[in-house]
Design an enzyme around this catalytic site. Structure first.
Site, PDB file in Angstrom:
ATOM      1  N   GLY A 108       0.741  -1.254   0.000  1.00 29.82           N
ATOM      2  CA  GLY A 108       0.000   0.000   0.000  1.00 29.82           C
ATOM      3  C   GLY A 108       0.770   1.302   0.000  1.00 29.82           C
ATOM      4  O   GLY A 108       0.146   2.357  -0.087  1.00 29.82           O
ATOM      5  N   GLY A 144       2.830   2.642  -2.275  1.00 32.07           N
ATOM      6  CA  GLY A 144       3.161   3.199  -3.577  1.00 32.07           C
ATOM      7  C   GLY A 144       2.347   4.428  -3.926  1.00 32.07           C
ATOM      8  O   GLY A 144       1.205   4.595  -3.491  1.00 32.07           O
ATOM      9  N   CYS A 182      -0.833   3.433  -5.714  1.00 33.78           N
ATOM     10  CA  CYS A 182      -1.504   2.281  -5.120  1.00 33.78           C
ATOM     11  C   CYS A 182      -2.633   2.777  -4.220  1.00 33.78           C
ATOM     12  O   CYS A 182      -2.432   3.695  -3.425  1.00 33.78           O
ATOM     13  CB  CYS A 182      -0.520   1.443  -4.303  1.00 33.78           C
ATOM     14  SG  CYS A 182      -1.268   0.019  -3.480  1.00 33.78           S
TER      15      CYS A 182
END
Length: 346
Positions: free
Chosen positions: A180, A182, A185
């Site tokens: 999570g 990124g 993301c």
């Protein structure tokens, strides 16, 4: 239900405390690393920074730009067999590129076809799933290790020590850490699942190193200082997506928006990626990635210079002559503010 009361940290929550140093110049710092991997027994020498296996950044063009600098690229998994065979056969330095794959039967069959033609040239493999916590993933790593004992396997993603250990014992040489963090993301928004990245790196590195394995911090870096923090927290490799987006070597055409030249960048679980490769978003799932336009940034070489220069500079601040010394020389200070932003973020 259980609540873990221990505070977990992201890169933005800490700074690295400076320490006395005998270094007088960044040029004195060696930021390459040497590893002998637990399972493959391959010898690695290079700068342990990897471009993410997203179809915009994990390109063959990026790999060709990285090769002279001894950095690596995890190729995206949508190249054809022939493209992959030709590319790997032409590599001078095997650590320049990781072959990337998922865990479906089609992924495994494709890998076997490519290895049958170019196996002598492929030493590094990235097995990538969004959720590394299901048993099928561990079993796949075990199977891959048995069938291809000499390849160096990077596998992920996970964020806790228990699964890091499970993957290393199953056959992974490097465990990819991050759920999570990124820039494109949206897993944390869509599922509520995740783990602050710096704490994940620290905990997974401790677990991996106890077994003679390595980890790759994947996601969450926005500036060169974040790489220094990841390495300082125990990461052996750092994987970057957004920091390498928008360059000439990235896939995708230049577009113009409001007078700006831009390139599209998107997560591999975004609607754009699923429309492109899977015929749309399946009814049983939601998208977990977003699409953004990144300002065009020209060739990647200048960005590489900034990133590597920032890491070298961090080493000089704490007296680390080599990158491998940075972890031992790092003391993190918790902070409530990173930057003075009165004139914006610089």
């Amino acid at each position: 239900m259980h609540i873990d009361q221990e505070i977990k940290l992201d890169f933005k929550d800490v700074l690295i405390r400076p320490k006395r140093s005998t270094l007088t110049s960044r040029s004195e710092v060696n930021i390459s690393r040497d590893f002998v991997f637990r399972h493959s027994q391959a010898h690695y020498h290079g700068i342990p920074i990897i471009a993410a296996n997203m179809d915009t950044t994990g390109t063959m063009e990026m790999a060709r730009a990285f090769e002279p600098h001894q950095l690596s690229v995890a190729l995206h998994k949508h190249y054809t067999d022939d493209q992959l065979v030709a590319f790997f056969a032409g590599l001078k330095l095997k650590s320049t590129a990781f072959y990337s794959m998922g865990i479906t039967r089609a992924d495994f069959d494709k890998f076997k076809r490519v290895m049958a033609k170019a196996g002598e040239h492929i030493e590094y493999v990235c097995v990538d799933v969004a959720n590394g916590y299901h048993e099928n993933f561990v079993k796949f790593i075990e199977k891959l290790r048995v069938e291809f004992p000499k390849v160096t396997l990077m596998a992920g993603n996970v964020v806790t020590g228990d699964m890091t250990e499970a993957l290393i014992l199953a056959g992974a040489d490097i465990v990819k850490v991050g759920i999570g963090p990124g820039s494109v993301c949206t897993t944390r928004n869509m599922t509520g699942v995740g783990y602050p990245q710096l704490s994940a790196v620290i905990e997974c590195a401790d677990a991996a190193h106890g077994l003679g394995g390595q980890i790759c911090a994947d996601g969450g870096c926005t500036v060169p200082g974040d790489l220094a923090k990841a390495f300082g927290g125990g990461a052996d490799f750092v994987m970057l997506g957004g920091m390498f987006a928008g360059h000439d070597e990235c896939a995708g055409e230049l577009v113009e928006r409001d007078g700006r030249r831009c390139k599209l960048f998107y997560g591999m679980s975004s609607k754009a990626a699923m429309d492109k490769y899977s015929g749309g978003v399946a009814q049983y799932r939601a998208t977990e990635g977003k699409e953004v336009l990144i300002d065009y940034r020209g060739p990647v070489d200048l960005t590489l210079q900034d990133i590597m220069g920032g890491v070298r500079s961090a080493c000089t601040y704490v007296g680390a002559h080599k990158l491998k010394e940075l972890t031992k020389r790092t003391t993190f200070v918790r902070v409530s503010q990173q930057l003075n932003e009165v004139f914006g973020r610089g």
